[in-house]
Design an enzyme around this catalytic site. Structure first.
Site, PDB file in Angstrom:
ATOM      1  N   CYS A  15       0.842  -1.192   0.000  1.00 21.60           N
ATOM      2  CA  CYS A  15       0.000   0.000   0.000  1.00 21.60           C
ATOM      3  C   CYS A  15       0.878   1.243   0.000  1.00 21.60           C
ATOM      4  O   CYS A  15       1.980   1.240   0.563  1.00 21.60           O
ATOM      5  CB  CYS A  15      -0.915   0.015   1.228  1.00 21.60           C
ATOM      6  SG  CYS A  15      -2.150   1.340   1.192  1.00 21.60           S
ATOM      7  N   CYS A  19      -1.922   3.763   6.977  1.00 20.53           N
ATOM      8  CA  CYS A  19      -3.062   3.972   7.875  1.00 20.53           C
ATOM      9  C   CYS A  19      -2.773   3.319   9.225  1.00 20.53           C
ATOM     10  O   CYS A  19      -2.302   2.178   9.287  1.00 20.53           O
ATOM     11  CB  CYS A  19      -4.326   3.400   7.266  1.00 20.53           C
ATOM     12  SG  CYS A  19      -4.750   4.147   5.675  1.00 20.53           S
ATOM     13  N   LEU A 195     -11.109  -2.889  14.115  1.00 19.35           N
ATOM     14  CA  LEU A 195     -10.828  -4.058  14.942  1.00 19.35           C
ATOM     15  C   LEU A 195      -9.569  -3.878  15.781  1.00 19.35           C
ATOM     16  O   LEU A 195      -8.624  -3.206  15.372  1.00 19.35           O
ATOM     17  CB  LEU A 195     -10.645  -5.284  14.049  1.00 19.35           C
ATOM     18  CG  LEU A 195     -11.779  -5.601  13.079  1.00 19.35           C
ATOM     19  CD1 LEU A 195     -11.380  -6.768  12.188  1.00 19.35           C
ATOM     20  CD2 LEU A 195     -13.060  -5.902  13.829  1.00 19.35           C
ATOM     21  N   CYS A 254     -21.822 -10.949   5.216  1.00 26.15           N
ATOM     22  CA  CYS A 254     -21.222 -12.082   5.925  1.00 26.15           C
ATOM     23  C   CYS A 254     -21.247 -11.830   7.436  1.00 26.15           C
ATOM     24  O   CYS A 254     -20.825 -10.780   7.908  1.00 26.15           O
ATOM     25  CB  CYS A 254     -19.790 -12.294   5.453  1.00 26.15           C
ATOM     26  SG  CYS A 254     -19.021 -13.772   6.165  1.00 26.15           S
ATOM     27  N   CYS A 260     -20.780 -17.473   9.054  1.00 28.47           N
ATOM     28  CA  CYS A 260     -19.814 -17.066   8.037  1.00 28.47           C
ATOM     29  C   CYS A 260     -20.302 -17.552   6.678  1.00 28.47           C
ATOM     30  O   CYS A 260     -20.724 -18.704   6.534  1.00 28.47           O
ATOM     31  CB  CYS A 260     -18.440 -17.666   8.319  1.00 28.47           C
ATOM     32  SG  CYS A 260     -17.703 -17.183   9.895  1.00 28.47           S
ATOM     33  N   ASP A 276     -11.386 -12.551   4.536  1.00 29.05           N
ATOM     34  CA  ASP A 276     -10.429 -11.450   4.467  1.00 29.05           C
ATOM     35  C   ASP A 276      -9.753 -11.216   5.810  1.00 29.05           C
ATOM     36  O   ASP A 276      -8.601 -10.788   5.879  1.00 29.05           O
ATOM     37  CB  ASP A 276     -11.170 -10.178   4.030  1.00 29.05           C
ATOM     38  CG  ASP A 276     -10.222  -9.110   3.504  1.00 29.05           C
ATOM     39  OD1 ASP A 276      -9.070  -9.445   3.172  1.00 29.05           O
ATOM     40  OD2 ASP A 276     -10.641  -7.940   3.401  1.00 29.05           O
ATOM     41  N   CYS A 315     -25.331 -14.798  24.332  1.00 31.97           N
ATOM     42  CA  CYS A 315     -26.321 -15.130  23.302  1.00 31.97           C
ATOM     43  C   CYS A 315     -27.366 -16.124  23.806  1.00 31.97           C
ATOM     44  O   CYS A 315     -28.469 -16.193  23.251  1.00 31.97           O
ATOM     45  CB  CYS A 315     -25.622 -15.707  22.074  1.00 31.97           C
ATOM     46  SG  CYS A 315     -24.436 -14.576  21.298  1.00 31.97           S
TER      47      CYS A 315
END
Length: 378
Positions: A15, A19, A195, A254, A260, A276, A315
């Site tokens: 890149c 970033c 993340l 997704c 997934c 990814d 959950c």
């Protein structure tokens, strides 16, 4: 008829920017070989030959280019790629291209327009945060460059959407973000949660938290829903996905329902991974130069099923468990929380927006049903 999507990283993790929160830099540095360099033309040709061999008349295939920064591979690479795939008979081919937009030129934009590429433009929606985080090798901000190149896309009528990395600093200012979306009239926007690193050591100033996630989206939803109900539709990817899931049972993103989706992510040497977020050595599925496309898809489905097994204890008693399923495995810590807390950002958000969201979903389903029942006019 098959509908297949393949993500390709023609410049691997290379890149031109630095970033400060890049998740793929983190992924690449975690594997044995951080970058596989730019994809060679010989790899390109062999890969496409192998893919084409697995397709049948009537199939639809979408190629999504990401990085790193895919434009580093150069315009001739994409001209070659597109020429080869456009020559496929009875196969429908489409393209998308995620970019930081700093390297775009008139030639690039004319090419995108000619072949109907959909562009995803990385733009953090607060100028000061963008220039603090999305910087050149010399540490200079890129906000004005990106805006100028968005205008270039508009000049050539290239379709694009805005991809904003939702960092903690940005999530603290939802009013400013919405104001910019209206002022710039960005009609298609996706906020991607920032993340924490895979092997995080110490505090990450950019990583989103469940509380910030909930607070940010509650405000954005209030503005989005008000405009939507007045007939002024602006696509916010998360809300589109939730409406599609409620109205039609369609997981259009997704992990949106905790599962997934099988994916094929192709690195520049042909290596294939199921996600990814997990282009890591231990997740390697095979290689697009040597393995059959359908074999790789079967391996990806098996890997996806394995990755979706671990939901949070939270959950078990959540009223949205059947709907959300704990969300994306990789994003859970910044959206849902973890086992050390009883707070879930997604549940908090859904508690707030579900009544209005349900009304919108019912309306959309009704409109779809009416369209299907309307007889064709001569």
């Amino acid at each position: 008829m098959n509908n297949i999507s393949i993500m390709i990283k023609p410049a691997s993790s290379l890149c031109n920017l630095r970033c400060k929160y890049c998740f793929y830099t983190d992924v690449a540095q975690t594997r044995r070989e951080a970058s596989y360099g730019v994809m060679t033309l010989s790899i390109l040709e062999k890969m496409l030959e192998n893919i084409h061999h697995s397709l049948a008349p009537g199939d639809q295939i979408h190629f999504a280019f990401q990085g790193g920064e895919p434009s580093i591979a150069g315009l001739p690479f994409f001209e070659k790629f597109t020429a080869l795939t456009q020559s496929w008979k009875e196969i429908s081919v489409s393209y998308s291209f995620q970019t930081n937009a700093t390297l775009l030129t008139d030639d690039w934009c004319q090419f995108f327009a000619k072949y109907n590429y959909l562009l995803g433009i990385s733009l953090d929606c607060l100028p000061e945060q963008h220039d603090r985080s999305r910087v050149t090798k010399e540490g200079k901000g890129t906000y004005k460059i990106v805006l100028n190149h968005i205008r270039l896309l508009q000049k050539y009528k290239v379709d694009y959407n805005i991809l904003c990395t939702l960092t903690a600093p940005i999530a603290r200012h939802p009013q400013k973000v919405w104001s910019l979306l209206e002022r710039m009239d960005f009609r298609y926007v996706q906020f991607t949660p920032c993340l924490a690193d895979l092997n995080q050591q110490g505090k990450n100033l950019y990583a989103l938290t469940p509380q910030l996630y909930a607070d940010f989206y509650q405000y954005i939803f209030s503005q989005w829903a008000e405009q939507f109900q007045r007939g002024n539709y602006r696509s916010i990817k998360l809300f589109d996905d939730l409406v599609n899931l409620l109205a039609f049972g369609l997981p259009t993103s997704c992990g949106i329902d905790g599962h997934c989706q099988p994916q094929l992510i192709v690195e520049s040497n042909g290596n294939v991974y199921p996600c990814d977020f997990y282009c890591l050595d231990e997740y390697l599925l095979g290689n697009m130069l040597t393995d059959d496309l359908h074999t790789l898809l079967k391996r990806s489905r098996a890997s996806s099923s394995k990755n979706a097994e671990n939901s949070l204890t939270l959950c078990c008693t959540c009223p949205y468990a059947h709907f959300c399923g704990g969300g994306c495995k990789r994003m859970r810590s910044c959206v849902c929380g973890d086992e050390q807390t009883n707070f879930c950002g997604q549940k908090t958000l859904l508690d707030e927006i579900m009544p209005t969201l349900t009304k919108i979903a019912i309306r959309e389903k009704s409109l779809r049903d009416e369209q299907m029942l309307t007889p064709l006019q001569d």
